[in-house]
Design a protein around this motif. Sequence first.
Motif, PDB file in Angstrom:
ATOM      1  N   ILE A  32       1.011  -1.341  -0.027  1.00  0.00           N
ATOM      2  CA  ILE A  32      -0.037   0.169  -0.125  1.00  0.00           C
ATOM      3  C   ILE A  32       0.898   1.052   0.052  1.00  0.00           C
ATOM      4  O   ILE A  32       0.666   2.199  -0.714  1.00  0.00           O
ATOM      5  CB  ILE A  32      -1.024  -0.017   1.440  1.00  0.00           C
ATOM      6  N   GLU A  33       1.906   1.204   0.990  1.00  0.00           N
ATOM      7  CA  GLU A  33       2.890   2.322   0.975  1.00  0.00           C
ATOM      8  C   GLU A  33       3.477   2.656  -0.619  1.00  0.00           C
ATOM      9  O   GLU A  33       3.616   3.623  -0.824  1.00  0.00           O
ATOM     10  CB  GLU A  33       3.819   2.257   2.024  1.00  0.00           C
ATOM     11  N   ALA A  34       3.771   1.578  -1.235  1.00  0.00           N
ATOM     12  CA  ALA A  34       4.445   1.799  -2.410  1.00  0.00           C
ATOM     13  C   ALA A  34       3.569   2.450  -3.385  1.00  0.00           C
ATOM     14  O   ALA A  34       4.218   3.114  -4.721  1.00  0.00           O
ATOM     15  CB  ALA A  34       5.020   0.435  -2.861  1.00  0.00           C
ATOM     16  N   MET A  35       2.348   2.416  -3.161  1.00  0.00           N
ATOM     17  CA  MET A  35       1.455   3.232  -4.208  1.00  0.00           C
ATOM     18  C   MET A  35       1.459   4.723  -3.739  1.00  0.00           C
ATOM     19  O   MET A  35       0.833   5.562  -4.721  1.00  0.00           O
ATOM     20  CB  MET A  35       0.071   2.685  -4.037  1.00  0.00           C
ATOM     21  N   GLY A  36       1.940   4.944  -2.810  1.00  0.00           N
ATOM     22  CA  GLY A  36       2.152   6.419  -2.402  1.00  0.00           C
ATOM     23  C   GLY A  36       1.052   7.076  -1.682  1.00  0.00           C
ATOM     24  O   GLY A  36       0.208   7.542  -2.098  1.00  0.00           O
ATOM     25  N   VAL A  37       1.091   6.810  -0.442  1.00  0.00           N
ATOM     26  CA  VAL A  37       0.009   7.206   0.614  1.00  0.00           C
ATOM     27  C   VAL A  37       0.644   8.106   1.649  1.00  0.00           C
ATOM     28  O   VAL A  37       1.824   7.905   2.037  1.00  0.00           O
ATOM     29  CB  VAL A  37      -0.698   6.073   1.362  1.00  0.00           C
ATOM     30  N   ASP A  38      -0.273   8.854   1.995  1.00  0.00           N
ATOM     31  CA  ASP A  38       0.381   9.936   3.207  1.00  0.00           C
ATOM     32  C   ASP A  38      -0.205   9.634   4.565  1.00  0.00           C
ATOM     33  O   ASP A  38       0.492   9.744   5.422  1.00  0.00           O
ATOM     34  CB  ASP A  38      -0.250  11.247   2.963  1.00  0.00           C
ATOM     35  N   ALA A  39      -1.184   8.779   4.655  1.00  0.00           N
ATOM     36  CA  ALA A  39      -1.896   8.581   5.853  1.00  0.00           C
ATOM     37  C   ALA A  39      -2.241   7.050   5.660  1.00  0.00           C
ATOM     38  O   ALA A  39      -3.107   6.597   4.857  1.00  0.00           O
ATOM     39  CB  ALA A  39      -2.578   9.212   6.603  1.00  0.00           C
TER      40      ALA A  39
ATOM     41  N   ARG B 184       6.221   1.485  12.445  1.00  0.00           N
ATOM     42  CA  ARG B 184       7.851   1.123  12.253  1.00  0.00           C
ATOM     43  C   ARG B 184       8.055   0.993  10.777  1.00  0.00           C
ATOM     44  O   ARG B 184       8.997   0.984  10.455  1.00  0.00           O
ATOM     45  CB  ARG B 184       7.896   0.179  13.384  1.00  0.00           C
ATOM     46  N   TRP B 185       6.883   0.350  10.149  1.00  0.00           N
ATOM     47  CA  TRP B 185       7.253   0.042   8.716  1.00  0.00           C
ATOM     48  C   TRP B 185       7.249   0.967   7.695  1.00  0.00           C
ATOM     49  O   TRP B 185       7.815   0.686   6.694  1.00  0.00           O
ATOM     50  CB  TRP B 185       6.157  -1.160   8.381  1.00  0.00           C
ATOM     51  N   VAL B 186       6.561   2.132   7.909  1.00  0.00           N
ATOM     52  CA  VAL B 186       6.142   2.906   6.948  1.00  0.00           C
ATOM     53  C   VAL B 186       6.656   4.334   7.298  1.00  0.00           C
ATOM     54  O   VAL B 186       6.785   4.713   8.498  1.00  0.00           O
ATOM     55  CB  VAL B 186       4.669   3.014   6.430  1.00  0.00           C
ATOM     56  N   ASP B 187       6.585   5.089   6.297  1.00  0.00           N
ATOM     57  CA  ASP B 187       7.052   6.723   6.489  1.00  0.00           C
ATOM     58  C   ASP B 187       5.648   7.521   6.557  1.00  0.00           C
ATOM     59  O   ASP B 187       5.740   8.656   7.030  1.00  0.00           O
ATOM     60  CB  ASP B 187       7.714   7.192   5.221  1.00  0.00           C
ATOM     61  N   ALA B 188       4.769   6.724   6.078  1.00  0.00           N
ATOM     62  CA  ALA B 188       3.355   7.494   6.154  1.00  0.00           C
ATOM     63  C   ALA B 188       2.858   7.899   7.692  1.00  0.00           C
ATOM     64  O   ALA B 188       3.298   7.018   8.657  1.00  0.00           O
ATOM     65  CB  ALA B 188       2.350   6.738   5.412  1.00  0.00           C
ATOM     66  N   SER B 189       2.135   8.529   7.843  1.00  0.00           N
ATOM     67  CA  SER B 189       1.395   9.013   9.157  1.00  0.00           C
ATOM     68  C   SER B 189       0.329   7.599   9.456  1.00  0.00           C
ATOM     69  O   SER B 189      -0.167   7.152   8.434  1.00  0.00           O
ATOM     70  CB  SER B 189       0.655   9.880   9.238  1.00  0.00           C
TER      71      SER B 189
ATOM     72  N   LEU C  52      -6.531  14.530  10.725  1.00  0.00           N
ATOM     73  CA  LEU C  52      -5.843  14.299   9.317  1.00  0.00           C
ATOM     74  C   LEU C  52      -5.239  15.635   9.206  1.00  0.00           C
ATOM     75  O   LEU C  52      -4.294  15.584   8.638  1.00  0.00           O
ATOM     76  CB  LEU C  52      -6.995  13.780   8.645  1.00  0.00           C
ATOM     77  N   PHE C  53      -5.864  16.803   9.508  1.00  0.00           N
ATOM     78  CA  PHE C  53      -5.260  18.118   9.213  1.00  0.00           C
ATOM     79  C   PHE C  53      -4.059  18.321  10.027  1.00  0.00           C
ATOM     80  O   PHE C  53      -2.933  18.568   9.376  1.00  0.00           O
ATOM     81  CB  PHE C  53      -6.313  19.315   9.321  1.00  0.00           C
ATOM     82  N   LEU C  54      -4.165  17.686  11.142  1.00  0.00           N
ATOM     83  CA  LEU C  54      -2.707  17.933  12.171  1.00  0.00           C
ATOM     84  C   LEU C  54      -1.691  17.171  11.534  1.00  0.00           C
ATOM     85  O   LEU C  54      -0.336  17.378  11.718  1.00  0.00           O
ATOM     86  CB  LEU C  54      -3.234  17.733  13.674  1.00  0.00           C
ATOM     87  N   LEU C  55      -2.122  15.884  11.319  1.00  0.00           N
ATOM     88  CA  LEU C  55      -0.946  14.772  10.698  1.00  0.00           C
ATOM     89  C   LEU C  55      -0.413  15.306   9.368  1.00  0.00           C
ATOM     90  O   LEU C  55       0.614  15.220   8.896  1.00  0.00           O
ATOM     91  CB  LEU C  55      -1.669  13.658  10.587  1.00  0.00           C
ATOM     92  N   LEU C  56      -1.396  15.835   8.411  1.00  0.00           N
ATOM     93  CA  LEU C  56      -0.868  15.987   6.997  1.00  0.00           C
ATOM     94  C   LEU C  56      -1.119  17.575   6.362  1.00  0.00           C
ATOM     95  O   LEU C  56      -0.549  17.660   5.450  1.00  0.00           O
ATOM     96  CB  LEU C  56      -2.000  14.937   6.104  1.00  0.00           C
ATOM     97  N   GLY C  57      -1.293  18.293   7.111  1.00  0.00           N
ATOM     98  CA  GLY C  57      -1.763  19.648   6.637  1.00  0.00           C
ATOM     99  C   GLY C  57      -0.361  20.523   6.741  1.00  0.00           C
ATOM    100  O   GLY C  57      -0.628  21.457   6.101  1.00  0.00           O
ATOM    101  N   ALA C  58       0.580  20.243   7.333  1.00  0.00           N
ATOM    102  CA  ALA C  58       1.672  21.189   7.337  1.00  0.00           C
ATOM    103  C   ALA C  58       2.131  21.457   6.206  1.00  0.00           C
ATOM    104  O   ALA C  58       2.312  20.671   5.273  1.00  0.00           O
ATOM    105  CB  ALA C  58       2.860  20.456   8.411  1.00  0.00           C
ATOM    106  N   GLY C  59       2.364  22.718   5.825  1.00  0.00           N
ATOM    107  CA  GLY C  59       2.649  23.219   4.459  1.00  0.00           C
ATOM    108  C   GLY C  59       1.685  23.388   3.506  1.00  0.00           C
ATOM    109  O   GLY C  59       1.765  24.086   2.399  1.00  0.00           O
TER     110      GLY C  59
END
Length: 304
Positions: free
Chosen positions: A93-100, A116-121, A295-302
């Motif tokens: 799933i992460e390889a498809m490009g997800v943010d959360a 621990r496995w992913v960079d996503a939130s 979701l906004f607090l996790l992903l909204g920066a910038g």
Amino acid sequence: MKHLLSVADLGRDGIEEVLDLTDSFVEVSARAIPKVPALRGRTVVSLFYEDSTRTRLSFEAAAKRLSADTMNFSVGTSAVGKGESLRDTVLTIEAMGVDAIVVRHGSSGVPWQVARWVDASVVNAGDGWHEHPTQALLDCYTLRERLGTLDQRHIAIVGDVKHSRVARSDVLAYTALGASVTLVAPPTLLPPSLEGWPVEVSHDLDGVLRKVDAVELLRMQSERQTEALVPSLREYTATYGLTRERARLLPDEAVIMHPGPMNRGVEIAADVADLPRSVVTRQVANGVAVRMAVLFLLLGAGTA
Ligand code: NCD
């Protein structure tokens, strides 16, 4: 904030930050077009290994109202049936490009593992009997809306505490905001040890109802019970159910809550769930706005 795994990670300040931000998303949700571009270009995937109505749809609605793209994963129709492991599924799933990744799983601790496995939130949408932080946040928001504050308030949580991740997260959140909590349940439906829980315990529902600001009923989680923990459902309802007669014991301003799904006629009488003092549907409505805030607090920066 990178992940939302436990209410304990937020603390009082973190909870209040989410609740304050929720106010603006309640306002967005009330608009004719309840949508803002805050998370345009972001992708939120829900990874649910357990059944859900409210939580899954609520996260999906929240992501869409923030203009994020959403993807849905259901165990029943996935390659999990072909033997794919949790880790491989998550990496795929992460390889498809997800943010959360919003994850619900029957085992406690899975969201931590995924984080621990992913960079996503990662957002914990319920892990086994352990935690359900966004439910606690929406419960706090709903109580604050109706009672003004949780500080010095008294909340009873009634029913199958043992198997309830909602109860665990609610106890953490309510007490962090200054409320006192009384658990009311038969001994067989309480956790084996309550050491470290900042709660009182009672078996006298009538006595407790007379002095609370809110009573929250929990579903009898029969699917998690491997043995008979109550003599019969009828007997359970007679002693621990919020019947019409019992609801009359509540102080005038007190509210009735239930995280859903309700078993009407078991932990809550059918018509009690529809009383004006019941905030059950308000909890659901607020759930969307609270998840927008998360979701906004996790992903909204910038992006704002
Ligand atoms: C709860 C859950 O799944 O933890 N429901 C919910 O998310 N609102 C409670 C339950 O299943 O009884």
